[in-house]
Motif scaffolding. Structure first.
Motif, PDB file in Angstrom:
ATOM      1  N   MET A   1       0.831  -1.106  -0.055  1.00  0.00           N
ATOM      2  CA  MET A   1       0.013  -0.023   0.101  1.00  0.00           C
ATOM      3  C   MET A   1       0.819   1.231  -0.007  1.00  0.00           C
ATOM      4  O   MET A   1       0.374   2.268  -0.612  1.00  0.00           O
ATOM      5  N   GLY A   2       2.069   1.188   0.712  1.00  0.00           N
ATOM      6  CA  GLY A   2       2.743   2.467   0.522  1.00  0.00           C
ATOM      7  C   GLY A   2       3.257   2.818  -0.755  1.00  0.00           C
ATOM      8  O   GLY A   2       3.414   3.921  -0.969  1.00  0.00           O
ATOM      9  N   LEU A   3       3.459   1.704  -1.613  1.00  0.00           N
ATOM     10  CA  LEU A   3       3.792   1.999  -3.056  1.00  0.00           C
ATOM     11  C   LEU A   3       2.508   2.958  -3.640  1.00  0.00           C
ATOM     12  O   LEU A   3       2.943   3.696  -4.410  1.00  0.00           O
ATOM     13  N   ARG A   4       1.511   2.416  -3.467  1.00  0.00           N
ATOM     14  CA  ARG A   4       0.159   2.921  -4.115  1.00  0.00           C
ATOM     15  C   ARG A   4       0.161   4.419  -3.602  1.00  0.00           C
ATOM     16  O   ARG A   4      -0.586   5.333  -4.318  1.00  0.00           O
ATOM     17  N   ASP A   5       0.269   4.432  -2.257  1.00  0.00           N
ATOM     18  CA  ASP A   5       0.120   5.818  -1.604  1.00  0.00           C
ATOM     19  C   ASP A   5       1.045   7.100  -2.255  1.00  0.00           C
ATOM     20  O   ASP A   5       0.625   8.020  -2.680  1.00  0.00           O
ATOM     21  N   ALA A   6       2.461   6.418  -2.255  1.00  0.00           N
ATOM     22  CA  ALA A   6       3.199   7.467  -3.034  1.00  0.00           C
ATOM     23  C   ALA A   6       3.084   7.766  -4.552  1.00  0.00           C
ATOM     24  O   ALA A   6       3.067   8.847  -4.866  1.00  0.00           O
ATOM     25  N   ALA A   7       2.533   6.684  -5.312  1.00  0.00           N
ATOM     26  CA  ALA A   7       2.214   6.750  -6.716  1.00  0.00           C
ATOM     27  C   ALA A   7       0.858   7.579  -6.890  1.00  0.00           C
ATOM     28  O   ALA A   7       0.911   8.644  -7.794  1.00  0.00           O
ATOM     29  N   ASP A   8       0.169   7.602  -6.081  1.00  0.00           N
ATOM     30  CA  ASP A   8      -1.268   8.450  -6.018  1.00  0.00           C
ATOM     31  C   ASP A   8      -0.863   9.846  -5.769  1.00  0.00           C
ATOM     32  O   ASP A   8      -1.381  10.705  -6.247  1.00  0.00           O
ATOM     33  N   LEU A   9      -0.200   9.840  -4.852  1.00  0.00           N
ATOM     34  CA  LEU A   9       0.300  11.314  -4.247  1.00  0.00           C
ATOM     35  C   LEU A   9       1.031  11.916  -5.172  1.00  0.00           C
ATOM     36  O   LEU A   9       0.809  12.961  -5.635  1.00  0.00           O
ATOM     37  N   ALA A  10       1.662  11.440  -6.041  1.00  0.00           N
ATOM     38  CA  ALA A  10       2.749  11.971  -6.967  1.00  0.00           C
ATOM     39  C   ALA A  10       1.909  12.470  -8.052  1.00  0.00           C
ATOM     40  O   ALA A  10       2.327  13.378  -8.797  1.00  0.00           O
ATOM     41  N   GLU A  11       1.166  11.559  -8.473  1.00  0.00           N
ATOM     42  CA  GLU A  11       0.122  11.842  -9.554  1.00  0.00           C
ATOM     43  C   GLU A  11      -0.754  13.173  -9.263  1.00  0.00           C
ATOM     44  O   GLU A  11      -0.938  13.967 -10.173  1.00  0.00           O
ATOM     45  N   ILE A  12      -1.166  13.138  -7.985  1.00  0.00           N
ATOM     46  CA  ILE A  12      -2.047  14.285  -7.596  1.00  0.00           C
ATOM     47  C   ILE A  12      -1.392  15.311  -7.707  1.00  0.00           C
ATOM     48  O   ILE A  12      -1.753  16.561  -8.105  1.00  0.00           O
ATOM     49  N   VAL A  13      -0.077  15.383  -7.176  1.00  0.00           N
ATOM     50  CA  VAL A  13       0.762  16.723  -7.010  1.00  0.00           C
ATOM     51  C   VAL A  13       0.990  17.144  -8.585  1.00  0.00           C
ATOM     52  O   VAL A  13       0.929  18.217  -8.841  1.00  0.00           O
ATOM     53  N   ARG A  14       1.662  16.092  -9.356  1.00  0.00           N
ATOM     54  CA  ARG A  14       1.702  16.472 -10.507  1.00  0.00           C
ATOM     55  C   ARG A  14       0.664  17.169 -11.352  1.00  0.00           C
ATOM     56  O   ARG A  14       0.996  18.015 -11.984  1.00  0.00           O
ATOM     57  N   ASP A  15      -0.349  16.463 -11.328  1.00  0.00           N
ATOM     58  CA  ASP A  15      -1.762  17.200 -11.962  1.00  0.00           C
ATOM     59  C   ASP A  15      -2.043  18.422 -11.341  1.00  0.00           C
ATOM     60  O   ASP A  15      -2.473  19.512 -12.306  1.00  0.00           O
ATOM     61  N   ALA A  16      -1.900  18.708  -9.983  1.00  0.00           N
ATOM     62  CA  ALA A  16      -2.243  20.031  -9.549  1.00  0.00           C
ATOM     63  C   ALA A  16      -1.314  20.948 -10.096  1.00  0.00           C
ATOM     64  O   ALA A  16      -1.464  22.259 -10.263  1.00  0.00           O
ATOM     65  N   MET A  17      -0.021  20.903  -9.960  1.00  0.00           N
ATOM     66  CA  MET A  17       1.231  21.722 -10.550  1.00  0.00           C
ATOM     67  C   MET A  17       0.748  21.977 -12.150  1.00  0.00           C
ATOM     68  O   MET A  17       1.128  23.080 -12.419  1.00  0.00           O
ATOM     69  N   LEU A  18       0.649  21.137 -12.793  1.00  0.00           N
ATOM     70  CA  LEU A  18       0.153  21.415 -14.177  1.00  0.00           C
ATOM     71  C   LEU A  18      -0.918  22.128 -14.498  1.00  0.00           C
ATOM     72  O   LEU A  18      -0.978  22.878 -15.322  1.00  0.00           O
TER      73      LEU A  18
END
Length: 104
Positions: A1-18
């Motif tokens: 789950m930790g990897l999925r937590d990090a992957a989702d967080l990275a995607e959401i941060v990327r989308d927000a910044m874009l």
């Protein structure tokens, strides 16, 4: 789950910044919560059921648990399925903007 937590967080941060949005905004945090909620709930339920089966004095429950553990440990296809579901649950929508590859 930790990897999925990090992957989702990275995607959401990327989308927000874009989108020119603050990655720490309430909207971004709500998207993260929404993305993780079903995964966390399903894992919590699975662990709770496993713990309850360990604590049960009912012979049928103990027998079912023992049979399940034996199958996972001794049948390669079932073991691989359990590992694959643990890494990337099949019920979880594919993320990554067109990346449909799955681990394992």
């Amino acid at each position: 789950m930790g990897l999925r937590d990090a992957a989702d967080l990275a995607e959401i941060v990327r989308d927000a910044m874009l989108a020119g949005e603050d990655p720490g905004s309430q909207q971004a945090l709500e998207r993260y919560d929404s993305a993780r909620r079903s995964d966390v709930a399903s894992r919590t339920l699975a662990i709770d059921l496993a713990n309850r089966s360990l604590l049960s004095d009912l012979l049928p429950m103990q027998s079912l648990r023992a049979a399940g553990m034996h199958l996972i440990g001794s049948v390669g296809a079932i073991r691989r399925l359990a590992m694959r579901e643990g890494l990337a649950p099949s019920w979880r929508p594919s993320r990554g903007h067109g990346n449909t590859s799955r681990p394992l």
